[in-house]
Write a protein that holds these residues in place. Structure first.
Motif, PDB file in Angstrom:
ATOM      1  N   ALA A   1     -20.727   2.288 -15.652  1.00 45.45           N
ATOM      2  CA  ALA A   1     -20.036   3.351 -16.401  1.00 45.45           C
ATOM      3  C   ALA A   1     -18.703   2.880 -16.950  1.00 45.45           C
ATOM      4  N   SER A   2     -18.349   3.399 -18.117  1.00 45.74           N
ATOM      5  CA  SER A   2     -17.044   3.152 -18.711  1.00 45.74           C
ATOM      6  C   SER A   2     -16.124   4.302 -18.286  1.00 45.74           C
ATOM      7  N   VAL A   3     -15.023   3.975 -17.619  1.00 43.17           N
ATOM      8  CA  VAL A   3     -14.075   4.985 -17.152  1.00 43.17           C
ATOM      9  C   VAL A   3     -12.757   4.790 -17.892  1.00 43.17           C
ATOM     10  N   HIS A   4     -12.285   5.840 -18.531  1.00 46.67           N
ATOM     11  CA  HIS A   4     -11.035   5.745 -19.283  1.00 46.67           C
ATOM     12  C   HIS A   4      -9.872   6.233 -18.420  1.00 46.67           C
ATOM     13  N   MET A   5      -8.781   5.484 -18.462  1.00 47.49           N
ATOM     14  CA  MET A   5      -7.620   5.819 -17.639  1.00 47.49           C
ATOM     15  C   MET A   5      -6.371   5.912 -18.511  1.00 47.49           C
ATOM     16  N   LEU A   6      -5.789   7.105 -18.525  1.00 45.11           N
ATOM     17  CA  LEU A   6      -4.552   7.273 -19.284  1.00 45.11           C
ATOM     18  C   LEU A   6      -3.403   6.672 -18.488  1.00 45.11           C
ATOM     19  N   ALA A   7      -2.484   6.035 -19.195  1.00 46.30           N
ATOM     20  CA  ALA A   7      -1.330   5.407 -18.552  1.00 46.30           C
ATOM     21  C   ALA A   7      -0.102   5.839 -19.332  1.00 46.30           C
ATOM     22  N   TYR A   8       0.921   6.312 -18.613  1.00 43.83           N
ATOM     23  CA  TYR A   8       2.136   6.780 -19.276  1.00 43.83           C
ATOM     24  C   TYR A   8       3.358   6.020 -18.784  1.00 43.83           C
ATOM     25  N   LEU A   9       4.306   5.807 -19.681  1.00 41.86           N
ATOM     26  CA  LEU A   9       5.657   5.366 -19.316  1.00 41.86           C
ATOM     27  C   LEU A   9       5.685   4.066 -18.515  1.00 41.86           C
ATOM     28  N   PHE A  10       4.770   3.144 -18.848  1.00 40.80           N
ATOM     29  CA  PHE A  10       4.767   1.818 -18.204  1.00 40.80           C
ATOM     30  C   PHE A  10       5.525   0.847 -19.107  1.00 40.80           C
ATOM     31  N   ASN A  11       5.864  -0.298 -18.538  1.00 38.88           N
ATOM     32  CA  ASN A  11       6.564  -1.321 -19.303  1.00 38.88           C
ATOM     33  C   ASN A  11       5.556  -2.088 -20.171  1.00 38.88           C
ATOM     34  N   PRO A  12       5.644  -1.967 -21.499  1.00 34.88           N
ATOM     35  CA  PRO A  12       4.639  -2.608 -22.356  1.00 34.88           C
ATOM     36  C   PRO A  12       4.793  -4.125 -22.385  1.00 34.88           C
ATOM     37  N   ALA A  13       5.916  -4.618 -21.864  1.00 33.60           N
ATOM     38  CA  ALA A  13       6.144  -6.072 -21.845  1.00 33.60           C
ATOM     39  C   ALA A  13       5.703  -6.690 -20.520  1.00 33.60           C
ATOM     40  N   ASP A  14       5.148  -5.874 -19.624  1.00 34.12           N
ATOM     41  CA  ASP A  14       4.654  -6.392 -18.352  1.00 34.12           C
ATOM     42  C   ASP A  14       3.568  -7.443 -18.606  1.00 34.12           C
ATOM     43  N   ALA A  15       3.675  -8.584 -17.928  1.00 31.05           N
ATOM     44  CA  ALA A  15       2.782  -9.718 -18.214  1.00 31.05           C
ATOM     45  C   ALA A  15       1.305  -9.373 -17.995  1.00 31.05           C
ATOM     46  N   THR A  16       1.015  -8.665 -16.905  1.00 32.26           N
ATOM     47  CA  THR A  16      -0.386  -8.316 -16.621  1.00 32.26           C
ATOM     48  C   THR A  16      -0.918  -7.334 -17.657  1.00 32.26           C
ATOM     49  N   ILE A  17      -0.096  -6.364 -18.034  1.00 33.01           N
ATOM     50  CA  ILE A  17      -0.508  -5.403 -19.063  1.00 33.01           C
ATOM     51  C   ILE A  17      -0.834  -6.167 -20.353  1.00 33.01           C
ATOM     52  N   ILE A  18       0.025  -7.078 -20.718  1.00 31.60           N
ATOM     53  CA  ILE A  18      -0.182  -7.819 -21.965  1.00 31.60           C
ATOM     54  C   ILE A  18      -1.462  -8.653 -21.914  1.00 31.60           C
ATOM     55  N   THR A  19      -1.650  -9.414 -20.834  1.00 26.79           N
ATOM     56  CA  THR A  19      -2.821 -10.300 -20.805  1.00 26.79           C
ATOM     57  C   THR A  19      -4.119  -9.500 -20.646  1.00 26.79           C
ATOM     58  N   GLU A  20      -4.104  -8.459 -19.794  1.00 30.34           N
ATOM     59  CA  GLU A  20      -5.344  -7.689 -19.587  1.00 30.34           C
ATOM     60  C   GLU A  20      -5.740  -6.910 -20.848  1.00 30.34           C
ATOM     61  N   THR A  21      -4.772  -6.273 -21.504  1.00 28.71           N
ATOM     62  CA  THR A  21      -5.146  -5.502 -22.696  1.00 28.71           C
ATOM     63  C   THR A  21      -5.598  -6.437 -23.818  1.00 28.71           C
ATOM     64  N   ALA A  22      -4.987  -7.627 -23.896  1.00 26.72           N
ATOM     65  CA  ALA A  22      -5.430  -8.594 -24.913  1.00 26.72           C
ATOM     66  C   ALA A  22      -6.865  -9.026 -24.624  1.00 26.72           C
ATOM     67  N   ARG A  23      -7.167  -9.228 -23.332  1.00 32.57           N
ATOM     68  CA  ARG A  23      -8.520  -9.634 -22.944  1.00 32.57           C
ATOM     69  C   ARG A  23      -9.540  -8.526 -23.272  1.00 32.57           C
ATOM     70  N   ILE A  24      -9.157  -7.282 -23.011  1.00 30.47           N
ATOM     71  CA  ILE A  24     -10.065  -6.162 -23.317  1.00 30.47           C
ATOM     72  C   ILE A  24     -10.286  -6.064 -24.832  1.00 30.47           C
ATOM     73  N   ARG A  25      -9.201  -6.147 -25.604  1.00 24.35           N
ATOM     74  CA  ARG A  25      -9.336  -6.024 -27.066  1.00 24.35           C
ATOM     75  C   ARG A  25     -10.197  -7.149 -27.624  1.00 24.35           C
ATOM     76  N   ASP A  26     -10.005  -8.363 -27.079  1.00 23.19           N
ATOM     77  CA  ASP A  26     -10.811  -9.496 -27.521  1.00 23.19           C
ATOM     78  C   ASP A  26     -12.287  -9.278 -27.159  1.00 23.19           C
ATOM     79  N   GLY A  27     -12.510  -8.767 -25.943  1.00 23.10           N
ATOM     80  CA  GLY A  27     -13.876  -8.466 -25.512  1.00 23.10           C
ATOM     81  C   GLY A  27     -14.518  -7.410 -26.404  1.00 23.10           C
ATOM     82  N   ARG A  28     -13.731  -6.418 -26.793  1.00 26.39           N
ATOM     83  CA  ARG A  28     -14.224  -5.356 -27.683  1.00 26.39           C
ATOM     84  C   ARG A  28     -14.604  -5.921 -29.048  1.00 26.39           C
ATOM     85  N   LEU A  29     -13.781  -6.869 -29.538  1.00 18.71           N
ATOM     86  CA  LEU A  29     -14.036  -7.475 -30.849  1.00 18.71           C
ATOM     87  C   LEU A  29     -15.389  -8.197 -30.849  1.00 18.71           C
TER      88      LEU A  29
END
Ligand code: AMP
Ligand code: FE
Ligand code: FE
Ligand code: ZN
Length: 283
Positions: A73-101
């Motif tokens: 299953a695909s589970v969507h998780m809303l995230a608020y008020l996090f640091n967008p420059a956080d290293a894990t956030i940056i690498t994981e979201t880039a990996r997801i976007r690349d996977g989506r592409l």
């Protein structure tokens, strides 16, 4: 509803049809007091949203809708008020976007065996660097005249059982909660009851997420079923989770209208108090 709070909306940075600036102007025009911009797996719309909100009196809560995979299953998780420059956030979201592409490319390859659809047709429906999804393929199918609109595409060619579906990489919900919390953010499960009471994520899985910092459940959402909402209220009471409501607005991409579901000022206050990775933008 003047001053209403809508904590789940999309711009053209992902699969909404309006730019972040247009989204903010639509929010102001509809009389919202607070809006969260929550594009899929991207924070690229935050700045344009802040700029557009300046001087309007609208409060913008910077957010994101993180993709996670829970078994099949695909589970969507809303995230608020996090640091967008956080290293894990940056690498994981880039990996997801690349996977989506690459996943979108695989879907288009399959569709192209049966329909005159090219990768360029899909790229023409998305912005550079945006988060690509089935909605963009839907728009290409609409442009080519194969379906009438996005919803028709999702009910046929793009349905997960439609014969062309492909999955994409995403972290588990547990990893998602940990990553958001570590970046100072506030995780809220998005529309967790779209398939009814008996297919809501099991209680012990919710408990695991709560133990890692899950903060709330998006209960007031048009895709949650009525009996599913009852179950979610039970879980929220049991685990002390905040209840949110929102539109999941996608501009013209979905029938969802801004503020069709809203969040209470008390719930917003709790979310803002818990978020330490970023501050709300008061325009
Ligand atoms: P994807 O993330 O690529 O699998 O595509 C799912 C996304 O498509 C979700 O985030 C929804 O916003 C959007 N979506 C799902 N169903 C529909 C629909 N019937 N009409 C328009 N958009 C939809
Ligand atoms: Fe979407
Ligand atoms: Fe979603
Ligand atoms: Zn959404």
């Amino acid at each position: 509803m003047p001053g209403a709070i809508d904590l789940h909306t999309h711009s053209s940075v992902s699969d909404g049809t309006e730019t972040p600036g247009q989204l903010i102007r639509a929010a102001v025009a509809s009389g919202l007091g607070t809006i969260a911009i929550t594009d899929h797996d991207s924070t690229a719309g935050w700045h344009e949203a802040f700029t557009a909100a300046t001087g309007t009196g609208l409060t913008v809560i910077p957010g994101m809708e993180l993709s996670t995979n829970y078994g099949p299953a695909s589970v969507h998780m809303l995230a608020y008020l996090f640091n967008p420059a956080d290293a894990t956030i940056i690498t994981e979201t880039a990996r997801i976007r690349d996977g989506r592409l690459h996943r979108a490319e695989r879907i288009v390859e399959k569709i192209a065996r049966d329909y005159d659809l090219t990768w360029d047709d899909v790229l023409a429906q998305s912005i550079d660097g945006g988060t690509l999804g089935r909605p963009h393929i839907a728009d290409a199918l609409v442009a080519k005249g194969f379906v009438a609109n996005r919803s028709a595409a999702f009910e046929s060619i793009l349905h997960w059982q439609g014969g062309y579906y492909e999955k994409y990489y995403a972290p588990s919900p547990l990893e998602g909660v940990r990553m958001i919390v570590a970046a100072g953010g506030v995780p809220v499960l998005a529309h967790p009851a779209t398939h009814g009471r008996y297919r809501v994520i099991e209680e012990r899985a919710v408990k695991e997420l709560v133990d890692e910092g899950l903060f709330g459940l998006e209960i007031h959402h048009r895709d949650n079923t009525e009996d599913g909402k009852e179950r979610l209220f039970e879980l929220a009471a049991k685990f002390g989770l905040v209840v949110t409501g929102s539109s999941d607005y996608h501009g013209l991409g979905k029938p969802n209208r801004l503020a069709e579901n809203t969040t209470s000022p008390e719930a917003l206050e709790a979310i803002v108090a818990a978020g330490t990775g970023y501050t709300p933008f008061h325009g």
